[in-house]
Design a protein around this motif. Structure first.
Motif, PDB file in Angstrom:
ATOM      1  N   ALA A 291       0.843  -1.204   0.000  1.00 30.47           N
ATOM      2  CA  ALA A 291       0.000   0.000   0.000  1.00 30.47           C
ATOM      3  C   ALA A 291       0.875   1.250   0.000  1.00 30.47           C
ATOM      4  O   ALA A 291       0.568   2.245  -0.684  1.00 30.47           O
ATOM      5  CB  ALA A 291      -0.944   0.000   1.205  1.00 30.47           C
ATOM      6  N   HIS A 292       1.969   1.211   0.743  1.00 34.57           N
ATOM      7  CA  HIS A 292       2.907   2.339   0.694  1.00 34.57           C
ATOM      8  C   HIS A 292       3.480   2.501  -0.719  1.00 34.57           C
ATOM      9  O   HIS A 292       3.619   3.631  -1.221  1.00 34.57           O
ATOM     10  CB  HIS A 292       4.039   2.134   1.693  1.00 34.57           C
ATOM     11  CG  HIS A 292       3.703   2.523   3.095  1.00 34.57           C
ATOM     12  ND1 HIS A 292       3.213   3.778   3.420  1.00 34.57           N
ATOM     13  CD2 HIS A 292       3.795   1.834   4.268  1.00 34.57           C
ATOM     14  CE1 HIS A 292       3.021   3.852   4.737  1.00 34.57           C
ATOM     15  NE2 HIS A 292       3.354   2.689   5.270  1.00 34.57           N
ATOM     16  N   LEU A 293       3.829   1.401  -1.369  1.00 36.04           N
ATOM     17  CA  LEU A 293       4.335   1.467  -2.741  1.00 36.04           C
ATOM     18  C   LEU A 293       3.304   2.112  -3.656  1.00 36.04           C
ATOM     19  O   LEU A 293       3.630   2.999  -4.466  1.00 36.04           O
ATOM     20  CB  LEU A 293       4.682   0.058  -3.223  1.00 36.04           C
ATOM     21  CG  LEU A 293       5.048  -0.094  -4.706  1.00 36.04           C
ATOM     22  CD1 LEU A 293       6.322   0.666  -5.049  1.00 36.04           C
ATOM     23  CD2 LEU A 293       5.191  -1.576  -5.066  1.00 36.04           C
ATOM     24  N   LEU A 294       2.059   1.678  -3.543  1.00 38.81           N
ATOM     25  CA  LEU A 294       1.004   2.254  -4.379  1.00 38.81           C
ATOM     26  C   LEU A 294       0.810   3.735  -4.081  1.00 38.81           C
ATOM     27  O   LEU A 294       0.588   4.540  -4.998  1.00 38.81           O
ATOM     28  CB  LEU A 294      -0.299   1.491  -4.158  1.00 38.81           C
ATOM     29  CG  LEU A 294      -0.318   0.055  -4.707  1.00 38.81           C
ATOM     30  CD1 LEU A 294      -1.501  -0.719  -4.149  1.00 38.81           C
ATOM     31  CD2 LEU A 294      -0.357   0.071  -6.225  1.00 38.81           C
ATOM     32  N   GLY A 295       0.895   4.109  -2.805  1.00 40.50           N
ATOM     33  CA  GLY A 295       0.764   5.516  -2.456  1.00 40.50           C
ATOM     34  C   GLY A 295       1.864   6.371  -3.057  1.00 40.50           C
ATOM     35  O   GLY A 295       1.612   7.465  -3.576  1.00 40.50           O
TER      36      GLY A 295
END
Length: 371
Positions: A291-295
């Motif tokens: 999710a951090h990567l996507l953010g």
């Protein structure tokens, strides 16, 4: 590799508002045709995967199909080929200018070889995407792999291709599968310096891991000047991962995603294709890390202190009967000492980093001690 890790990642990203952020498109993917798979796999191997996919009783151990790591199952070909299509579609979208960044968290299956399955990987989606970029006219593609395991399949695919730089920062093969990825492995005769491997000692934590990424991957990508940056973000480097022995936090993984994003903007006009990869702590680690990567990719980074949405934790409790993490952080500060501040010859991490710099940096016109 339980698909629940992808479901939980997508649910968390949606609850955080990342999939509805401005400019974000969530795209499906079809099943990659055999012609696409055969750009990086032997035709006989694709035929073998199709055969065991249709009848899982027909294992093919010579091609790695039916092993403990790669058990066969009905629909195996279609499932694996869909992952390839998603990563290749991502590469197409970035190269055409349809988007600047593209992420396939289901991808990053970096162990699959031209003629066999390996390490939970049937088809190599990353190799197929890089090959598509080359076939579309890219003259230089850089690949950075921060999975805890050596990115051996991608390295092998482009071992002697001077158009591709592969950089893998991983736990040493002395303590972890696949037992490869040494500093002296620098590429084939026509591509010396085209491969770089940092083999970190077991137990390496945030400071050492981040130092290695910044001391090797970043300067090499800058020197190579790629037109596209492709990255693999296996999060099995985490201290909770049950299959490996590094001690990295979600906070450090978030920091590396941000570093590679910024590097793509610095060296190749933002053209960035990112994938998932390994990661086997399915609740506390994989969903938060990706999710951090996507953010980061959505230009909507999630602050570490943000609470995990209650609807997501309720879903985890109902589905798995266990609590989820409370916040998007492990509480780590993810600091590291830049290489420029000096090398400590007594540090086993610095010894690993320096071995790689000595082997590869001169091949790019860089000083292993100072650049």
């Amino acid at each position: 590799m339980d698909p629940v890790r992808l479901d939980l990642t997508a649910r968390l990203a949606r609850e955080l508002g990342l999939l509805d952020a401005p400019g974000v498109v969530v795209a499906g993917a079809g099943v990659a045709p055999d012609a696409l798979l055969e750009t990086v796999h032997d035709r006989e191997y694709v035929t073998a995967v199709r055969r065991v996919s249709a009848d899982p009783r027909l294992v093919d151990l010579q091609r790695g199909l039916g092993t403990e790591d790669d058990p066969v199952f009905a629909g195996m070909h279609e499932t694996a080929a869909r992952v390839v299509a998603a990563t290749v579609d991502s590469a197409d979208a970035v190269w055409s200018g349809e988007c600047t960044h593209a992420v396939n968290v289901a991808g990053g299956l970096h162990h699959a070889m031209r003629d066999r399955a390996s390490g939970f990987c049937v088809y190599n989606d990353v190799s197929a995407a890089i090959q598509r970029l080359l076939d579309a006219g890219a003259r230089r593609v850089a690949y950075v792999d921060v999975d805890v395991h050596h990115g051996d399949g991608v390295e092998a695919a482009f071992w002697n291709d001077p158009r591709v730089l592969t950089v893998s920062v991983h736990e040493s093969g002395r303590t972890l599968f696949p037992g490869t990825g040494w500093p002296a492995d620098v590429g084939g005769p026509d591509a010396q310096g085209g491969a770089a491997n940092v083999a970190l000692p077991a137990g390496t934590g945030d400071a050492g891991w981040l130092r290695a990424v910044h001391a090797v991957a970043v300067p090499l990508v800058r020197a190579f000047e790629p037109q596209v940056l492709v990255t693999q973000h296996g999060c099995d480097s985490h201290f909770l991962d049950p299959l490996a022995h590094l001690a990295v936090s979600v906070d450090a993984q978030r920091a590396v995603a941000a570093t590679l994003h910024d590097l793509a903007h610095e060296v190749c006009d933002g053209r960035w294709v990112a994938t998932g990869g390994g990661g086997y702590e399915l609740v506390d680690v994989v969903p938060r890390s990706w999710a951090h990567l996507l953010g980061v990719a959505a230009h909507a980074p999630v602050a570490p202190v943000v609470p995990v949405p209650p609807d997501w934790t309720a879903h985890v409790a109902a589905l798995l009967g266990r609590p989820g993490p409370a916040r998007m952080t492990d509480g780590a500060d993810a600091r590291w000492q830049p290489w420029e501040a000096g090398c400590d010859p007594a540090s086993v991490v610095d010894q690993a980093v320096l071995a790689t710099r000595r082997a590869v940096f001169p091949l790019h016109g860089l000083d292993p001690w100072f650049d």
